[in-house]
Design a protein around this motif. Structure first.
Motif, PDB file in Angstrom:
ATOM      1  N   UNK A  87       0.807  -1.222   0.000  1.00  0.00           N
ATOM      2  CA  UNK A  87       0.000   0.000   0.000  1.00  0.00           C
ATOM      3  C   UNK A  87       0.845   1.280   0.000  1.00  0.00           C
ATOM      4  N   UNK A  88       1.846   1.365   0.842  1.00  0.00           N
ATOM      5  CA  UNK A  88       2.631   2.597   0.950  1.00  0.00           C
ATOM      6  C   UNK A  88       3.409   2.908  -0.333  1.00  0.00           C
ATOM      7  N   UNK A  89       3.537   1.945  -1.231  1.00  0.00           N
ATOM      8  CA  UNK A  89       4.224   2.168  -2.502  1.00  0.00           C
ATOM      9  C   UNK A  89       3.279   2.566  -3.630  1.00  0.00           C
ATOM     10  N   UNK A  90       1.975   2.651  -3.337  1.00  0.00           N
ATOM     11  CA  UNK A  90       0.996   3.046  -4.357  1.00  0.00           C
ATOM     12  C   UNK A  90       0.837   4.565  -4.351  1.00  0.00           C
ATOM     13  N   UNK A  91       0.215   5.101  -5.403  1.00  0.00           N
ATOM     14  CA  UNK A  91      -0.050   6.539  -5.456  1.00  0.00           C
ATOM     15  C   UNK A  91      -0.874   6.974  -4.242  1.00  0.00           C
ATOM     16  N   UNK A  92      -1.918   6.201  -3.928  1.00  0.00           N
ATOM     17  CA  UNK A  92      -2.741   6.547  -2.771  1.00  0.00           C
ATOM     18  C   UNK A  92      -1.932   6.473  -1.480  1.00  0.00           C
ATOM     19  N   UNK A  93      -1.099   5.457  -1.352  1.00  0.00           N
ATOM     20  CA  UNK A  93      -0.286   5.289  -0.150  1.00  0.00           C
ATOM     21  C   UNK A  93       0.697   6.428   0.056  1.00  0.00           C
ATOM     22  N   UNK A  94       1.186   6.987  -1.027  1.00  0.00           N
ATOM     23  CA  UNK A  94       2.083   8.148  -0.904  1.00  0.00           C
ATOM     24  C   UNK A  94       1.282   9.392  -0.517  1.00  0.00           C
ATOM     25  N   UNK A  95       0.032   9.481  -0.980  1.00  0.00           N
ATOM     26  CA  UNK A  95      -0.842  10.606  -0.636  1.00  0.00           C
ATOM     27  C   UNK A  95      -1.342  10.484   0.801  1.00  0.00           C
ATOM     28  N   UNK A  96      -1.716   9.277   1.199  1.00  0.00           N
ATOM     29  CA  UNK A  96      -2.278   9.012   2.525  1.00  0.00           C
ATOM     30  C   UNK A  96      -1.438   7.907   3.167  1.00  0.00           C
ATOM     31  N   UNK A  97      -0.276   8.261   3.729  1.00  0.00           N
ATOM     32  CA  UNK A  97       0.681   7.248   4.200  1.00  0.00           C
ATOM     33  C   UNK A  97       0.342   6.632   5.561  1.00  0.00           C
ATOM     34  N   UNK A 142     -18.080  -5.089  -2.665  1.00  0.00           N
ATOM     35  CA  UNK A 142     -17.129  -4.667  -3.686  1.00  0.00           C
ATOM     36  C   UNK A 142     -15.864  -4.238  -2.956  1.00  0.00           C
ATOM     37  N   UNK A 143     -14.801  -4.984  -3.160  1.00  0.00           N
ATOM     38  CA  UNK A 143     -13.503  -4.628  -2.578  1.00  0.00           C
ATOM     39  C   UNK A 143     -12.810  -3.707  -3.566  1.00  0.00           C
ATOM     40  N   UNK A 144     -12.349  -2.563  -3.080  1.00  0.00           N
ATOM     41  CA  UNK A 144     -11.790  -1.556  -3.982  1.00  0.00           C
ATOM     42  C   UNK A 144     -10.393  -1.144  -3.526  1.00  0.00           C
ATOM     43  N   UNK A 145      -9.455  -1.040  -4.458  1.00  0.00           N
ATOM     44  CA  UNK A 145      -8.076  -0.737  -4.097  1.00  0.00           C
ATOM     45  C   UNK A 145      -7.781   0.755  -3.927  1.00  0.00           C
ATOM     46  N   UNK A 146      -8.750   1.592  -4.227  1.00  0.00           N
ATOM     47  CA  UNK A 146      -8.539   3.037  -4.099  1.00  0.00           C
ATOM     48  C   UNK A 146      -9.869   3.710  -3.797  1.00  0.00           C
ATOM     49  N   UNK A 147      -9.885   5.044  -3.812  1.00  0.00           N
ATOM     50  CA  UNK A 147     -11.043   5.810  -3.361  1.00  0.00           C
ATOM     51  C   UNK A 147     -12.345   5.401  -4.050  1.00  0.00           C
ATOM     52  N   UNK A 148     -12.339   5.411  -5.373  1.00  0.00           N
ATOM     53  CA  UNK A 148     -13.519   5.029  -6.132  1.00  0.00           C
ATOM     54  C   UNK A 148     -13.319   3.655  -6.742  1.00  0.00           C
ATOM     55  N   UNK A 149     -14.399   2.916  -6.882  1.00  0.00           N
ATOM     56  CA  UNK A 149     -14.307   1.568  -7.417  1.00  0.00           C
ATOM     57  C   UNK A 149     -14.765   1.521  -8.859  1.00  0.00           C
ATOM     58  N   UNK A 150     -13.840   1.175  -9.758  1.00  0.00           N
ATOM     59  CA  UNK A 150     -14.189   1.014 -11.167  1.00  0.00           C
ATOM     60  C   UNK A 150     -15.190  -0.131 -11.353  1.00  0.00           C
ATOM     61  N   UNK A 151     -15.218  -1.088 -10.432  1.00  0.00           N
ATOM     62  CA  UNK A 151     -16.118  -2.231 -10.543  1.00  0.00           C
ATOM     63  C   UNK A 151     -17.474  -2.048  -9.877  1.00  0.00           C
TER      64      UNK A 151
END
Length: 179
Positions: free
Chosen positions: A56-66, A97-106
């Motif tokens: 997680x901490x290596x993702x764009x979101x993880x860098x934004x919200x560490x 729905x499990x989502x990897x970021x703020x909004x879920x494409x699925x």
């Protein structure tokens, strides 16, 4: 045409864990009551779960919200309080729905599958108003142009009340109903 209630990220880490806050704790009873009411009225219910892995901490979101949170399978990833019972439910009107970021494409595809087509009305509640609730409301609107979409302002919260109010103003400006 079925109606749909989307409960956004009402998980332990957003209520009492790593990113928890008091206003989120106060929503348990009212959100649980709305879910029960929806199911009694033959609505469909989707629970979104913010879902991250060890990277997680290596993702764009993880860098934004560490702040590591909602790691798949951890205690913080599960639904909070009485709503956790739905994770063991076999009710065909309830989905996750499990989502990897703020909004879920699925999310829209899951909504369409659960409702048997475009929902007539979509209501959203949960946390965090200015991040995940807004993101998912916009994604649903982008897919379901004819659905009535309402963000239930009294069943949403953000850690900073000003962020909650700003998000509601943004949603109102986009034409979402805010009962």
């Amino acid at each position: 045409m079925a109606n749909l209630l989307v409960v956004v990220d009402y998980q332990n880490d957003f209520v009492s864990g790593a990113l928890g806050f008091g206003a989120a704790q106060a929503l348990e009873g009212p959100i649980a009551a709305r879910v029960e009411q929806a199911l009694a009225g033959d609505w469909r219910v989707i629970f979104t779960r913010d879902t991250h892995g060890p990277d997680y901490l290596n993702t764009r979101e993880g860098r934004f919200l560490p702040v590591p949170h909602c790691l798949r399978g951890s205690g913080g990833w599960h639904l909070y309080g009485s709503l956790a019972a739905y994770e063991a439910s076999s009710d065909p009107r309830v989905a996750f729905v499990d989502k990897p970021t703020f909004g879920s494409a699925g999310l829209a595809g899951a909504a369409e599958a659960l409702c048997g087509g475009e929902p007539g009305r979509i209501e959203l509640c949960g946390v965090v108003t200015n991040i995940c609730v807004v993101s998912n409301a916009i994604l649903l609107h982008s897919r379901f142009l004819n659905s009535e979409i309402a963000v239930l302002q009294n069943l949403c919260a953000a850690a900073d009340p000003a962020d909650h109010e700003n998000a509601l103003r943004l949603l109102a400006g986009m034409g979402y109903l805010l009962p």
